[in-house]
Design a protein around this motif. Structure first.
Motif, short mmCIF file in Angstrom:
data_model
loop_
_atom_site.label_atom_id
_atom_site.label_comp_id
_atom_site.label_asym_id
_atom_site.label_seq_id
_atom_site.Cartn_x
_atom_site.Cartn_y
_atom_site.Cartn_z
N THR A 58 53.01 26.96 25.05
CA THR A 58 52.01 27.14 23.98
C THR A 58 52.69 27.37 22.64
O THR A 58 52.31 26.77 21.62
N GLU A 81 54.41 24.18 21.43
CA GLU A 81 53.47 23.16 20.95
C GLU A 81 53.03 23.47 19.52
O GLU A 81 52.84 22.56 18.70
N GLU A 96 53.54 20.91 16.46
CA GLU A 96 52.44 20.46 15.60
C GLU A 96 52.72 20.77 14.13
O GLU A 96 52.34 20.01 13.25
N TYR A 113 55.62 13.68 28.39
CA TYR A 113 55.45 14.36 27.11
C TYR A 113 56.77 14.25 26.36
O TYR A 113 57.83 14.60 26.88
N ASP A 126 53.30 13.33 22.44
CA ASP A 126 52.83 14.71 22.44
C ASP A 126 51.31 14.64 22.29
O ASP A 126 50.73 13.53 22.25
N CYS A 127 50.63 15.79 22.22
CA CYS A 127 49.17 15.76 22.34
C CYS A 127 48.50 14.97 21.21
O CYS A 127 47.69 14.07 21.46
N THR A 176 47.33 17.80 15.02
CA THR A 176 46.05 18.27 15.54
C THR A 176 45.15 18.81 14.43
O THR A 176 43.97 18.47 14.35
N HIS A 187 46.29 22.19 20.21
CA HIS A 187 46.27 21.16 21.25
C HIS A 187 45.00 20.33 21.10
O HIS A 187 43.95 20.83 20.69
N ASP A 207 45.26 14.03 28.36
CA ASP A 207 46.09 14.65 27.33
C ASP A 207 47.55 14.65 27.73
O ASP A 207 47.90 14.44 28.89
N SER A 250 52.39 19.32 27.86
CA SER A 250 53.45 20.13 27.25
C SER A 250 54.79 19.59 27.69
O SER A 250 54.87 18.75 28.60
#
Length: 324
Positions: free
Chosen positions: A45, A48, A52, A228, A239-240, A259, A287, A299, A302
């Motif tokens: 988390t 990520e 981002e 990923y 990535d997401c 995001t 995310h 999705d 990670s």
């Protein structure tokens, strides 16, 4: 028994006794699978969020690069216009000096001639004055525009230099954090990453959806099993936000690779309005996933994992968006 031997035996007995009576030092316990999983989720988390932030910085740099290109395109013609208007003003000054054509209203009134001649002189004076004013005004305006554009260019280039340094620092942090996360995954699963398992016919599993949303959904199905890869938007990894931007790019729509920026670019809708192709954003905007219907999303989860389809309630949801 000699006194020396007695002394040595007493020391030996004391050492053994001390060893037996000393409290045992507990061996360091290996983290349990549950603890490792918790650490992996926490690290994923946090990582990520950093990824981002890196993606956002990269989008801003792209915007600035485009601004620099536009400014440089404008500055060239402006420099030419300013030089031409400067030459015009210089020519006016030289002509006035050589010919003494600095005609004033008093000159026009005092010179001999009839009323018609006087009116002609005044008209000529007015025309010359307007022409001179226009040329001087054009020169001044062009010069002001040129200075403004060059100043804007310097500011933009300065911002770019700062962003480049920030980007380098962010990349180093991501690589350091990624190494730690991979080590946790090795301890928990014996391998840092899942084995990529793309399915060539995965796109055929997509539900029949018409229009651009259908193209985006089929693209996302085709990405299932691909790894990923941070800051990547395909075709070999994502990535997401890279996955959602790539899916909609295939459908002819441009979304920023970040995001938070995607959240700002879509129309916000309610959960009851969700339809395949919409985006699901998660708490903190760290995310994003592509909704494919039936309460499912696709999705890029990670680092260390592969793109997959799963239930959309995988973490607290921030909101829902429709690509416009």
């Amino acid at each position: 028994m000699s006194s020396l031997r007695k002394t040595l035996r007493a020391v030996a007995v004391a050492v053994v006794s001390a060893t037996l009576l000393a409290p045992a030092v507990p061996a360091r316990a290996e983290p349990s699978p549950a603890e490792l999983t918790r650490r992996i989720e926490k690290s994923s988390t946090e990582l990520e969020k950093v990824v981002e932030a890196y993606n956002k910085l990269r989008e801003e740099i792209k915007t600035n690069q485009a601004a620099v290109a536009r400014l440089q395109t404008r500055i060239g013609p402006l420099e030419q216009e300013t030089e031409r208007s400067r030459a015009d003003v210089g020519e006016l000054a030289v002509t006035a000096y050589k010919t003494g054509s600095n005609l004033t209203a008093a000159d026009a009134l005092l010179r001999p001639g009839g009323a018609d001649t006087l009116l002609e002189r005044i008209g000529m004076l007015d025309q010359l004055t307007r022409q001179r004013q226009e040329k001087i005004s054009t020169f001044t305006g062009n010069q002001r525009k040129l200075i403004g554009q060059k100043t804007q260019l310097e500011v933009t280039l300065g911002r770019q230099a700062v962003q480049a340094r920030e980007m380098t620092a962010a990349k180093k942090r991501i690589e350091r954090d990624l190494a730690g996360l991979y080590e946790l995954r090795r301890q928990a699963y014996g391998s840092a990453t899942e084995k990529p398992a793309p399915r060539p016919d995965a796109a055929n599993d997509a539900p029949a959806i018409s229009g651009r949303a259908g193209v985006a959904v089929r693209y996302a199905y085709g990405a299932i099993g691909k790894p990923y890869v941070w800051a990547a938007d395909g075709p070999n990894g994502y990535d997401c936000s890279g996955l959602t931007s790539a899916a909609w790019r295939a459908a002819g729509k441009s979304l920023p690779h970040n995001t938070r920026m995607q959240w700002g670019a879509v129309a916000h809708i309610g959960r009851g309005e969700l339809r395949p192709g919409d985006l699901v954003f998660y708490s903190g905007l760290g995310h994003v996933a592509l909704y494919v219907g039936g309460g499912q999303v696709i999705d890029a989860p990670s680092a260390g994992r592969n793109v997959l389809k799963r239930g959309m309630n995988l973490m607290p949801i921030q909101g829902y968006g429709r690509v416009r």
